[in-house]
Design a protein around this motif. Sequence first.
Motif, PDB file in Angstrom:
ATOM      1  N   VAL A   5      34.998  27.899  50.864  1.00 16.09           N
ATOM      2  CA  VAL A   5      34.775  27.561  49.425  1.00 16.09           C
ATOM      3  C   VAL A   5      35.490  28.518  48.560  1.00 16.09           C
ATOM      4  CG1 VAL A   5      33.219  27.224  47.554  1.00 16.09           C
ATOM      5  CG2 VAL A   5      32.661  26.763  49.878  1.00 16.09           C
ATOM      6  N   ILE A   6      36.884  28.079  47.932  1.00 16.76           N
ATOM      7  CA  ILE A   6      37.830  28.751  47.087  1.00 16.76           C
ATOM      8  C   ILE A   6      37.417  28.640  45.560  1.00 16.76           C
ATOM      9  CG2 ILE A   6      40.257  28.966  46.838  1.00 16.76           C
ATOM     10  CD1 ILE A   6      40.608  27.702  49.398  1.00 16.76           C
ATOM     11  N   GLY A   7      37.323  29.894  44.899  1.00 19.21           N
ATOM     12  CA  GLY A   7      37.489  29.711  43.692  1.00 19.21           C
ATOM     13  C   GLY A   7      38.854  30.112  43.064  1.00 19.21           C
ATOM     14  N   GLY A   8      39.163  29.246  42.107  1.00 14.91           N
ATOM     15  CA  GLY A   8      40.433  29.661  41.320  1.00 14.91           C
ATOM     16  C   GLY A   8      39.781  30.255  40.001  1.00 14.91           C
ATOM     17  N   ALA A   9      40.415  31.588  40.143  1.00 14.18           N
ATOM     18  CA  ALA A   9      39.796  32.585  38.698  1.00 14.18           C
ATOM     19  C   ALA A   9      40.915  32.468  37.740  1.00 14.18           C
ATOM     20  CB  ALA A   9      39.212  33.921  39.313  1.00 14.18           C
ATOM     21  N   GLN A  10      41.018  31.902  36.844  1.00 12.39           N
ATOM     22  CA  GLN A  10      41.810  31.976  35.796  1.00 12.39           C
ATOM     23  C   GLN A  10      41.643  32.865  34.691  1.00 12.39           C
ATOM     24  OE1 GLN A  10      43.845  28.115  34.149  1.00 12.39           O
ATOM     25  NE2 GLN A  10      42.782  28.535  32.257  1.00 12.39           N
ATOM     26  N   LEU A  11      42.765  33.748  34.666  1.00 11.67           N
ATOM     27  CA  LEU A  11      42.323  34.495  33.453  1.00 11.67           C
ATOM     28  C   LEU A  11      42.974  34.026  32.077  1.00 11.67           C
ATOM     29  CD1 LEU A  11      42.960  37.920  35.127  1.00 11.67           C
ATOM     30  CD2 LEU A  11      40.758  36.981  34.335  1.00 11.67           C
ATOM     31  N   GLY A  12      42.372  34.188  31.029  1.00 11.79           N
ATOM     32  CA  GLY A  12      42.916  34.270  29.367  1.00 11.79           C
ATOM     33  C   GLY A  12      43.823  35.288  29.303  1.00 11.79           C
ATOM     34  N   ALA A  13      44.033  35.339  28.218  1.00  5.68           N
ATOM     35  CA  ALA A  13      45.224  36.220  27.557  1.00  5.68           C
ATOM     36  C   ALA A  13      44.747  37.667  27.799  1.00  5.68           C
ATOM     37  CB  ALA A  13      45.289  35.924  26.251  1.00  5.68           C
ATOM     38  N   ILE A  14      45.562  38.373  28.088  1.00  8.86           N
ATOM     39  CA  ILE A  14      45.665  39.776  28.099  1.00  8.86           C
ATOM     40  C   ILE A  14      46.564  40.663  27.186  1.00  8.86           C
ATOM     41  CG2 ILE A  14      45.544  41.995  29.784  1.00  8.86           C
ATOM     42  CD1 ILE A  14      44.869  40.108  32.042  1.00  8.86           C
ATOM     43  N   GLN A  15      46.059  41.126  26.369  1.00 10.10           N
ATOM     44  CA  GLN A  15      46.831  41.801  25.264  1.00 10.10           C
ATOM     45  C   GLN A  15      47.478  43.098  25.514  1.00 10.10           C
ATOM     46  OE1 GLN A  15      47.292  39.614  22.999  1.00 10.10           O
ATOM     47  NE2 GLN A  15      45.566  38.577  23.629  1.00 10.10           N
ATOM     48  N   LYS A  16      48.521  43.546  24.830  1.00 14.50           N
ATOM     49  CA  LYS A  16      49.228  44.645  25.372  1.00 14.50           C
ATOM     50  C   LYS A  16      48.263  45.962  25.416  1.00 14.50           C
ATOM     51  CE  LYS A  16      54.040  46.469  24.759  1.00 14.50           C
ATOM     52  NZ  LYS A  16      54.976  46.565  23.759  1.00 14.50           N
ATOM     53  N   SER A  17      47.350  46.088  24.337  1.00 15.46           N
ATOM     54  CA  SER A  17      46.514  46.883  24.175  1.00 15.46           C
ATOM     55  C   SER A  17      45.405  47.029  25.169  1.00 15.46           C
ATOM     56  CB  SER A  17      46.073  47.061  22.884  1.00 15.46           C
ATOM     57  OG  SER A  17      45.434  45.962  22.629  1.00 15.46           O
ATOM     58  N   ASP A  18      45.139  45.961  26.056  1.00 14.50           N
ATOM     59  CA  ASP A  18      44.026  46.056  26.759  1.00 14.50           C
ATOM     60  C   ASP A  18      44.167  46.972  28.035  1.00 14.50           C
ATOM     61  OD1 ASP A  18      42.878  44.070  25.187  1.00 14.50           O
ATOM     62  OD2 ASP A  18      43.325  42.281  26.414  1.00 14.50           O
ATOM     63  N   SER A  19      42.953  47.617  28.180  1.00 13.74           N
ATOM     64  CA  SER A  19      43.030  48.512  29.535  1.00 13.74           C
ATOM     65  C   SER A  19      42.788  47.644  30.473  1.00 13.74           C
ATOM     66  CB  SER A  19      41.925  49.581  29.371  1.00 13.74           C
ATOM     67  OG  SER A  19      40.579  49.100  29.320  1.00 13.74           O
ATOM     68  N   ARG A  20      43.401  48.213  31.697  1.00  8.72           N
ATOM     69  CA  ARG A  20      43.138  47.765  33.049  1.00  8.72           C
ATOM     70  C   ARG A  20      41.373  47.752  33.341  1.00  8.72           C
ATOM     71  NH1 ARG A  20      47.944  49.973  33.123  1.00  8.72           N
ATOM     72  NH2 ARG A  20      49.702  49.500  34.730  1.00  8.72           N
ATOM     73  N   ALA A  22      39.022  47.193  31.069  1.00  7.98           N
ATOM     74  CA  ALA A  22      38.469  45.848  30.595  1.00  7.98           C
ATOM     75  C   ALA A  22      38.953  44.817  31.367  1.00  7.98           C
ATOM     76  CB  ALA A  22      38.963  45.908  29.113  1.00  7.98           C
ATOM     77  N   VAL A  23      40.204  44.700  31.936  1.00  5.56           N
ATOM     78  CA  VAL A  23      40.709  43.510  32.584  1.00  5.56           C
ATOM     79  C   VAL A  23      39.641  43.406  33.926  1.00  5.56           C
ATOM     80  CG1 VAL A  23      42.490  42.388  33.699  1.00  5.56           C
ATOM     81  CG2 VAL A  23      42.787  43.521  31.587  1.00  5.56           C
ATOM     82  N   VAL A  24      39.559  44.676  34.574  1.00  4.61           N
ATOM     83  CA  VAL A  24      38.844  44.357  35.851  1.00  4.61           C
ATOM     84  C   VAL A  24      37.433  43.921  35.669  1.00  4.61           C
ATOM     85  CG1 VAL A  24      37.862  45.973  37.560  1.00  4.61           C
ATOM     86  CG2 VAL A  24      40.279  45.916  37.172  1.00  4.61           C
ATOM     87  N   ALA A  25      36.916  44.440  34.359  1.00  5.96           N
ATOM     88  CA  ALA A  25      35.552  44.089  34.067  1.00  5.96           C
ATOM     89  C   ALA A  25      35.431  42.432  34.109  1.00  5.96           C
ATOM     90  CB  ALA A  25      34.985  44.573  32.790  1.00  5.96           C
ATOM     91  N   ARG A  26      36.521  41.992  33.490  1.00  2.00           N
ATOM     92  CA  ARG A  26      36.645  40.488  33.309  1.00  2.00           C
ATOM     93  C   ARG A  26      36.737  39.838  34.796  1.00  2.00           C
ATOM     94  NH1 ARG A  26      41.335  39.601  28.976  1.00  2.00           N
ATOM     95  NH2 ARG A  26      41.039  37.261  29.993  1.00  2.00           N
ATOM     96  N   MET A  27      37.361  40.349  35.672  1.00  2.00           N
ATOM     97  CA  MET A  27      37.659  39.779  36.844  1.00  2.00           C
ATOM     98  C   MET A  27      36.278  39.809  37.640  1.00  2.00           C
ATOM     99  SD  MET A  27      41.382  41.701  37.597  1.00  2.00           S
ATOM    100  CE  MET A  27      41.696  40.868  39.230  1.00  2.00           C
ATOM    101  N   ILE A  28      35.521  41.011  37.481  1.00  5.29           N
ATOM    102  CA  ILE A  28      34.304  41.023  38.226  1.00  5.29           C
ATOM    103  C   ILE A  28      33.385  40.092  37.855  1.00  5.29           C
ATOM    104  CG2 ILE A  28      32.292  42.608  38.494  1.00  5.29           C
ATOM    105  CD1 ILE A  28      34.352  45.072  38.691  1.00  5.29           C
ATOM    106  N   ALA A  29      33.149  39.808  36.335  1.00  7.51           N
ATOM    107  CA  ALA A  29      32.395  38.659  35.944  1.00  7.51           C
ATOM    108  C   ALA A  29      32.777  37.368  36.661  1.00  7.51           C
ATOM    109  CB  ALA A  29      32.556  38.525  34.284  1.00  7.51           C
ATOM    110  N   LEU A  30      33.942  37.109  36.793  1.00 11.62           N
ATOM    111  CA  LEU A  30      34.276  35.768  37.363  1.00 11.62           C
ATOM    112  C   LEU A  30      33.970  35.632  38.787  1.00 11.62           C
ATOM    113  CD1 LEU A  30      37.854  35.344  35.811  1.00 11.62           C
ATOM    114  CD2 LEU A  30      36.072  33.708  35.749  1.00 11.62           C
ATOM    115  N   LEU A  31      34.014  37.034  39.446  1.00 10.88           N
ATOM    116  CA  LEU A  31      33.731  37.202  40.934  1.00 10.88           C
ATOM    117  C   LEU A  31      32.077  37.002  40.959  1.00 10.88           C
ATOM    118  CD1 LEU A  31      35.339  38.079  43.378  1.00 10.88           C
ATOM    119  CD2 LEU A  31      34.492  40.364  42.994  1.00 10.88           C
ATOM    120  N   SER A  32      31.290  37.434  40.060  1.00 10.61           N
ATOM    121  CA  SER A  32      29.915  37.005  40.045  1.00 10.61           C
ATOM    122  C   SER A  32      29.419  35.687  40.025  1.00 10.61           C
ATOM    123  CB  SER A  32      29.124  37.847  38.937  1.00 10.61           C
ATOM    124  OG  SER A  32      29.506  39.041  39.259  1.00 10.61           O
TER     125      SER A  32
END
Length: 308
Positions: A5-20, A22-32
């Motif tokens: 069972v495969i999940g494709g976890a598309q990410l929306g925009a990441i701005q130049k000012s966004d911290s890693r 903050a992005v990892v938190a979004r990735m973890i939310a998709l993982l959940s």
Amino acid sequence: MREIVIGGAQLGAIQKSDSREAVVARMIALLSQAATAGCDLVVFPELALTTFFPRWWMEDADEVETWFEAEMPNEATQPLFDAAKQHGIAITFGYAESTPDGHHYNTSILTDKEGNIVGKYRKVHLPGHVEFDTERAFQHLEKRYFEPGDLGFPVWKNLDAWMGMAICNDRRWPEMYREMGLQGVELITLGYNTPSVNSQDGNEGLAQRLYHSELSMTAGAYQNASWVVGVAKAGDEDGHPLMGGSIIVDPNGFVVARAETEEDELIVHACDMDMCNFGKKTIFDFARHRRIEHYSRITGQTGVVYPK
């Protein structure tokens, strides 16, 4: 049946000012979300931890280095590895890799369900240019900031399937799929960051870009009897739009799951690896049908040479 069972976890925009972080938190939310959906494997995009920084012209080597990861996992990404292990989900994602001996690659890694890195791929087909290009609507400086990958197109046994990785522009080159196909690949995961408009041809917009992306992946899947999972980073990054179009393609070349937005979005499909068997034993039985005595130009030259 060897179902993953495969999940494709598309990410929306990441701005130049966004911290890693903050992005990892979004990735973890998709993982959940993926855990709730029963996923065994989650595929994240190319350069998943940052904005697509090759659009920015930088002359300061120290500034360039801030976009790269000197180790993986590191302090910022360890929570992602921990969450994946906790959920019992294998992951693959892309990032900018800086090696101890000073090399820089556009890289993707693959883990098992315990969070151990079992595979690494470095992007081979780098698009773009090295110097500032005044003729482009925006810059695409991958050739400036990355070296071509030095690992080839390896395949690994993971989750009882033969898996390989590719990154973005690689999907447009049939040699990539065939290199892995000749190793028996059953699943190719592919992350990308693709501008919604061609920087060198403003008439090539979103519809054409999505069509070419899907054409490349569906053809590669069909011609090598392999699943292909292509996952985008999408949306408007500091005024620079990236297209979505994340898809899961079966070994017959049919799209079985498709993203509907340009935001953080999870697409899911139960992929039976045994679906690869028919194509590999019939029309794409390479041992029976390939005629390598006629293929010497493929590895013998790069540019076009016209017959005399």
